[in-house]
Every structure is written in structure tokens, then in C-alpha cells.
Design a protein around this motif. Sequence first.
Motif, PDB file in Angstrom:
ATOM      1  N   VAL A   7       0.860  -1.173   0.050  1.00 30.32           N
ATOM      2  CA  VAL A   7       0.034   0.054   0.007  1.00 30.32           C
ATOM      3  C   VAL A   7       1.025   1.098  -0.116  1.00 30.32           C
ATOM      4  CG1 VAL A   7      -1.941   1.270   1.109  1.00 30.32           C
ATOM      5  CG2 VAL A   7      -1.971  -1.160   1.146  1.00 30.32           C
ATOM      6  N   ALA A   8       1.945   1.370   0.715  1.00 25.04           N
ATOM      7  CA  ALA A   8       2.754   2.436   0.946  1.00 25.04           C
ATOM      8  C   ALA A   8       3.620   2.769  -0.452  1.00 25.04           C
ATOM      9  CB  ALA A   8       3.982   2.089   2.067  1.00 25.04           C
ATOM     10  N   LYS A   9       3.864   1.707  -1.005  1.00 25.64           N
ATOM     11  CA  LYS A   9       4.454   1.708  -2.314  1.00 25.64           C
ATOM     12  C   LYS A   9       3.543   2.268  -3.341  1.00 25.64           C
ATOM     13  CE  LYS A   9       7.490  -0.967  -5.409  1.00 25.64           C
ATOM     14  NZ  LYS A   9       7.746  -2.283  -5.956  1.00 25.64           N
ATOM     15  N   HIS A  10       2.439   1.641  -3.408  1.00 23.83           N
ATOM     16  CA  HIS A  10       1.518   2.073  -4.387  1.00 23.83           C
ATOM     17  C   HIS A  10       0.863   3.698  -4.191  1.00 23.83           C
ATOM     18  CE1 HIS A  10      -2.757   2.289  -6.232  1.00 23.83           C
ATOM     19  NE2 HIS A  10      -2.225   1.228  -7.030  1.00 23.83           N
ATOM     20  N   ALA A  11       0.914   4.171  -3.011  1.00 24.65           N
ATOM     21  CA  ALA A  11       0.462   5.453  -2.768  1.00 24.65           C
ATOM     22  C   ALA A  11       1.528   6.325  -2.752  1.00 24.65           C
ATOM     23  CB  ALA A  11      -0.125   5.410  -1.305  1.00 24.65           C
ATOM     24  N   GLY A  12       2.880   5.975  -2.614  1.00 21.92           N
ATOM     25  CA  GLY A  12       4.099   6.575  -2.902  1.00 21.92           C
ATOM     26  C   GLY A  12       4.456   7.240  -1.277  1.00 21.92           C
ATOM     27  N   VAL A  13       4.036   6.714  -0.375  1.00 21.13           N
ATOM     28  CA  VAL A  13       4.153   7.123   1.048  1.00 21.13           C
ATOM     29  C   VAL A  13       5.001   6.221   2.044  1.00 21.13           C
ATOM     30  CG1 VAL A  13       2.290   8.649   1.168  1.00 21.13           C
ATOM     31  CG2 VAL A  13       2.124   6.286   1.849  1.00 21.13           C
ATOM     32  N   ASN A  29      -1.922  14.600   6.533  1.00 20.55           N
ATOM     33  CA  ASN A  29      -2.524  15.451   5.481  1.00 20.55           C
ATOM     34  C   ASN A  29      -3.540  14.915   4.845  1.00 20.55           C
ATOM     35  OD1 ASN A  29      -2.644  16.402   2.794  1.00 20.55           O
ATOM     36  ND2 ASN A  29      -0.817  17.928   3.158  1.00 20.55           N
ATOM     37  N   PRO A  30      -4.692  15.646   4.650  1.00 18.85           N
ATOM     38  CA  PRO A  30      -5.763  15.034   4.148  1.00 18.85           C
ATOM     39  C   PRO A  30      -5.702  14.499   2.581  1.00 18.85           C
ATOM     40  CG  PRO A  30      -6.167  17.397   5.127  1.00 18.85           C
ATOM     41  CD  PRO A  30      -4.883  16.998   5.029  1.00 18.85           C
ATOM     42  N   GLU A  34      -6.315  10.974   1.653  1.00 19.77           N
ATOM     43  CA  GLU A  34      -6.936  10.428   0.453  1.00 19.77           C
ATOM     44  C   GLU A  34      -6.497   9.258  -0.449  1.00 19.77           C
ATOM     45  OE1 GLU A  34     -10.109  11.414   0.891  1.00 19.77           O
ATOM     46  OE2 GLU A  34     -10.821  10.016  -0.549  1.00 19.77           O
ATOM     47  N   ARG A  35      -5.287   9.660  -0.593  1.00 18.24           N
ATOM     48  CA  ARG A  35      -4.283   8.877  -1.710  1.00 18.24           C
ATOM     49  C   ARG A  35      -4.207   7.467  -1.025  1.00 18.24           C
ATOM     50  NH1 ARG A  35       1.639  10.291  -2.592  1.00 18.24           N
ATOM     51  NH2 ARG A  35       0.823  12.500  -2.345  1.00 18.24           N
ATOM     52  N   VAL A  36      -3.773   7.569   0.340  1.00 15.58           N
ATOM     53  CA  VAL A  36      -3.658   6.147   0.743  1.00 15.58           C
ATOM     54  C   VAL A  36      -4.797   5.393   0.894  1.00 15.58           C
ATOM     55  CG1 VAL A  36      -3.324   4.984   3.055  1.00 15.58           C
ATOM     56  CG2 VAL A  36      -1.643   6.800   2.416  1.00 15.58           C
ATOM     57  N   LEU A  37      -6.046   6.043   1.213  1.00 14.94           N
ATOM     58  CA  LEU A  37      -7.434   5.300   1.105  1.00 14.94           C
ATOM     59  C   LEU A  37      -7.657   4.598  -0.164  1.00 14.94           C
ATOM     60  CD1 LEU A  37      -9.884   7.627   3.389  1.00 14.94           C
ATOM     61  CD2 LEU A  37      -8.739   5.356   3.979  1.00 14.94           C
ATOM     62  N   LYS A  38      -7.191   5.481  -1.310  1.00 15.11           N
ATOM     63  CA  LYS A  38      -7.575   4.968  -2.504  1.00 15.11           C
ATOM     64  C   LYS A  38      -6.812   3.785  -2.633  1.00 15.11           C
ATOM     65  CE  LYS A  38      -8.077   6.777  -6.945  1.00 15.11           C
ATOM     66  NZ  LYS A  38      -7.218   7.599  -8.085  1.00 15.11           N
ATOM     67  N   SER A  39      -5.446   3.675  -2.194  1.00 15.15           N
ATOM     68  CA  SER A  39      -4.438   2.535  -2.647  1.00 15.15           C
ATOM     69  C   SER A  39      -5.090   1.512  -1.872  1.00 15.15           C
ATOM     70  CB  SER A  39      -3.081   2.889  -2.127  1.00 15.15           C
ATOM     71  OG  SER A  39      -2.585   3.968  -2.876  1.00 15.15           O
ATOM     72  N   ILE A  40      -5.569   1.616  -0.895  1.00 15.66           N
ATOM     73  CA  ILE A  40      -6.021   0.495   0.169  1.00 15.66           C
ATOM     74  C   ILE A  40      -7.297  -0.197  -0.782  1.00 15.66           C
ATOM     75  CG2 ILE A  40      -7.531  -0.028   2.127  1.00 15.66           C
ATOM     76  CD1 ILE A  40      -5.821   1.840   3.797  1.00 15.66           C
TER      77      ILE A  40
END
Lengths: 321, 321
Positions: A7-13, A29-30, A34-40
Motif C-alpha cells: 500500500v505504501a509503495k502504491h501510494a508513494g508514502v 495531510n488530508p 485520500e491517496r492512501v485510502l484510494k490505494s487501500i
Amino acid sequence: MIGIKDVAKHAGVAIGTVSRVINNHSTVNPEIRERVLKSIEELNYIPDEVARSFKLRTTKMVAFLIPSIWNPFFSELAHYVEDELDKNGYKLLLCNSGGKPEKEKYYLEMLKQNKVAGILGITYNQHQNEINSKIPFVSIDRLFSEDVPCVTSDNYNGGQLAAQNLIECGCTNIAFIGKNSSINSEVDKREIGFYDKAIEMGISPIIYDFNDFEDEYTICREFFLKYPNLDGIFVKTDLLAATYIKVLTENGVRVPQDVKVIGYDGIQNNNLFHPILTTIRQPVEEIGREAVTLLLKKINNIEIDDYIVRIPVHLKKGETV
Amino acid sequence: MIGIKDVAKHAGVAIGTVSRVINNHSTVNPEIRERVLKSIEELNYIPDEVARSFKLRTTKMVAFLIPSIWNPFFSELAHYVEDELDKNGYKLLLCNSGGKPEKEKYYLEMLKQNKVAGILGITYNQHQNEINSKIPFVSIDRLFSEDVPCVTSDNYNGGQLAAQNLIECGCTNIAFIGKNSSINSEVDKREIGFYDKAIEMGISPIIYDFNDFEDEYTICREFFLKYPNLDGIFVKTDLLAATYIKVLTENGVRVPQDVKVIGYDGIQNNNLFHPILTTIRQPVEEIGREAVTLLLKKINNIEIDDYIVRIPVHLKKGETV
């Protein structure tokens, strides 16, 4: 299995960021959140805590695999299976596999992931690697192996009853006709029971198997033209029996005066449509309830005495013998 | 809603202990851990994180409420509904409500808890408080209110077609017979369309409704004895039509020579059993697929143009007119 790293890799975080999102920390940061939720969502990632807590709560769902609910035998079976599951607090997930192994595999995958508690199935596909004694799976009609529970009607005795009845009614020139199962199935015992009983009673029957891809009406016509002088026939299923009777009628042969016909299943549950078939009636209610009972034992790790349950059948008199 | 406090109280521990168990901290005494897990299970407690993460993942399940899957119309409908859901990545949870409101309520509760994404239903019960425009619910046959999507066959036109066909075949003494719906249902329009068309064509039909608890065969007999001189009859469902034909046959009345009979549904999908009913065929496949399409729009918050979709019907010729 998708992990937090993916997930971290996919979201780039960073992994820690994903963790903070999952645990709903306010420090994220909102936009990143959002980006992480999308990756999840995209990766269909299940956080460990969710998976764990999900396991704590018993999944009260059972998948029911059948070729098609439209078939009257399966819809009657589904009626009783759902009723018995409901009495035990379980819900039924319906899968019309249409013989598609990939659709069935999806449910086997759900079982692995604990999304369903068990599977009840009539599958004609090969799943030897996925279905074994360790998973809560109960088979109907098909015997996988000695250690996978299977509930079926007593097909062998059904075949015997058909032979006995035809011969006792005076038939001397008898036959069996039925579609071949691609896999070793309990239903093939209908033919064996029929053959054995006929031989035992001194009559040598014609046995005719055809393949899955062949058209039933065409097969019945060809068979009739090849053997026009039969006086009794046992047909593997009711629908095929009705098709055979249609061919007989079209050729001026009267049922039961000229030819007696016995089917198998008992799909007619009213006396409104003719011919009312003489048939070996499947004990559908008992099959459905017994299969659920065995499955719940499997789910709850209760020992099962008999892995193969063959429920007695009887001959239901109709208009065709 | 059960909270972490309730679990702590039930297990007789501090809230922090419950939290540590949920987060799998190693600092918890195994015995206490066991006790907390038991309380979680008994109270059916869903930790916030689970609930949240559960929401993140779209629940890909739809509940299908029908009186009974055993009914041939419903099993055909379920076949297409499951197929259309599967194409869209959804699974079908089957509920034979048998008219039991409490069973249906359970699924409405599941919907509230996000355990199913939506409900497709043929319900004859009152759920005015639970079913409204805000929840993803699509009704089949029954109109709840203007803002709950409903898919049905064009029952009114079906009734018209039946009247027109009987009158065009020369019938002058015609009737409708059918079971009353306890609630205001779209299917009651069969009778209205029949009546309107007959009047329009200059014939005044007999209209006969009976109640749910009455036996269909008995009703058909009484109706026949009361009106022995009818020459055409439109019957609300195929099964009732077949029952009526049985009564006619028992009384030496020939179908279609003496009386023509039209049913509604089109449950016969082969030409193997007689009488092959002349009937208003339900567009079952279209109803099933359209209902799923509307439900998925509701689930995904896509605007719906028409809340009531009435799918055209046609008269299927059989042997009874």
C-alpha cells in the motif's frame, strides 16, 4: 497477500503514514490520506487488525454452488438448504457456476479468506487441489474422496427400483439412456443399479450413454430410431425422460401402453402438467437438510460419523408406467 | 450499538485492557485476553477500526428477497439477477422470506450495518419505515412509493393483451380470476388492464378476486360451478391457470374448444409438459438485469431517470387458446 508495504509503495508514502491513516491519526495531510485510502481500496488491502477482528466474529455465511438455480431440482434443493441454514443463523450466498470452474474458485478463495464459513456444492468441475478434508465443504451428488462429506440420494437403489418396476410390469426389452458425467459422479450409479438388477432378474438391458455437448432431443430421436422395439426405458433425469416421451409421441408410440418410461428426480410437484412422470423421486428436502447438518459439523469441528450419506429413494407413480 | 465500554464491563476489565487485546499487545495476561475475546464475540462488538476499514472496502454483496426460490418464476429471475450481479463483481445473498417480515427485516438491518451493499426484493410485507428513497433498494412488482425504484412487467398492458386476444378469438362471455394482493401491488394491474380493454371492446367481463388463505383448487371449482358458461378466462398466474384447466377437464370441458384460457408468467420453458399454456410472458431476463442495473446506480449514487420501469410483455401462444 497484499501487505502494508504494498500500500505504501502504491501510494508513494512511508509505511508509517499508511499506519497513521488506518488508525485515523489526525496528523495526516488530508490529500495524502485520500491517496492512501484510494490505494487501500484499489489493492483490496485488509489491515491486519481488520483481518484479525474479522476472524473473531464468526462468518455466518455459506456459499451454495450449483450449475443453475433455474433447474427445478436445484431450486427445490436451494429452498430447503436456505431454510435449514436460516434455522441455524446462517445466510446463503448463491453461485450459479454454470459449470465455470473460475466462478467456483472464487468462492473457494472466499472460504480461504474466511469470508464464508463453508461451501455446499454441486460441482462438476475438478477442484482436487482446493477441496479436501480440511476445509468445510460438503458435496452433493459428487464423491470427491473418502474424506470429503457427500450427501446424495441412493442412486444405485434408484436404478434397481426402476429395473425391477419395469420388469415386474412385464417389460422384456429394456434400456437405460443418460448423459455421461464428465467426472466420476454418484449419479452414474443409477445406470449400474439398473443394469445389475436387470441382469439379476434375467434380462439384459441396453445401456446408452451420450456426451455433454450433444443435443438431448437429437440423441433421443437417434436412439429411438436405432431401438424402435423397446418396451421399457429408464431415463437418467426427468427432463430427458420428458424429451424421450415427446419423441415417442411424435412417432405414434403410446406411453405407457407401448413403452413404459421411468425418470429420476421428481421435479413435478403438482399434478397440473402432463405427462405426470413415473419417476425415482429424489429426497430433496432430506438431502438439503442433511448436507447443511454435515457442513455445520465441519464448520464447528464436530466429528462426522459417515462421510457418505445416501438417502433412500422411492418410486413415485405417475402416468408413464 | 455496542461500544468498547460495554465489552470492558462485560469482561470485568478496564477499557485500556480491551484496547490492548484488540491491538494484540503482548502485555495482556493470556487468561484475561481470552475473556475479553469471548466478550467481544458474545456481544458481537465491532471495534471502530474494523467498522471503519470495513466501510473502506465496498461490500460486494446484494441481498435478494423473494417469497421462495422454489417458485419457477423466482428461480428464473434469480438466475438472471445472479448473472448480472456477477458480471458487476457482486455476490447474491438469497433470502426466501416466505412472507415472513422478520426475516426480511434482518436483511434490512444488514444493509444498515453495511454488510450488504443493497437489496433487491419482491416483498409482500409492509416495510414503509425501513424502505425509502435513501437506501439502495429496488423493488420488483411492488410499488412502494414514487421514490423507490421499481421494475415490473407491463402488467396493465398484459391484461389488455389477454382481453383483446380472447375477444378477437370470438369469446363473448369472459372473466378474470386471481388472488388478491394484500398490499397495493403492480400485479393487480393485470386485472384492471383486462377489464378496461374488455369494456373498450364492448364486453363486460366478470372479475373475481379471492383471498390469500383460500385454497386455489377449491376456489377454481366454486368459480366454475358458479359460472359454467364462460368461453374465455384470463387467470392471474400460470399455476392458477393450470389449476383452473384441471377443474375444467374434470368437468368434461375442453380447452381451448369450449373455453379458452390465458395465464400470466410464462413459467414453462420447454414444450415437454401439457397443456402448454397460452400466457402473457414475463420478460424475466430484462426484469432481472434492469433491477440490478438500477440497484447498482443507487449503490454508486448515480442518478436514476425513471423510478418505475415497466418492461413490455407479449402474448406467448400455447395450446389453450
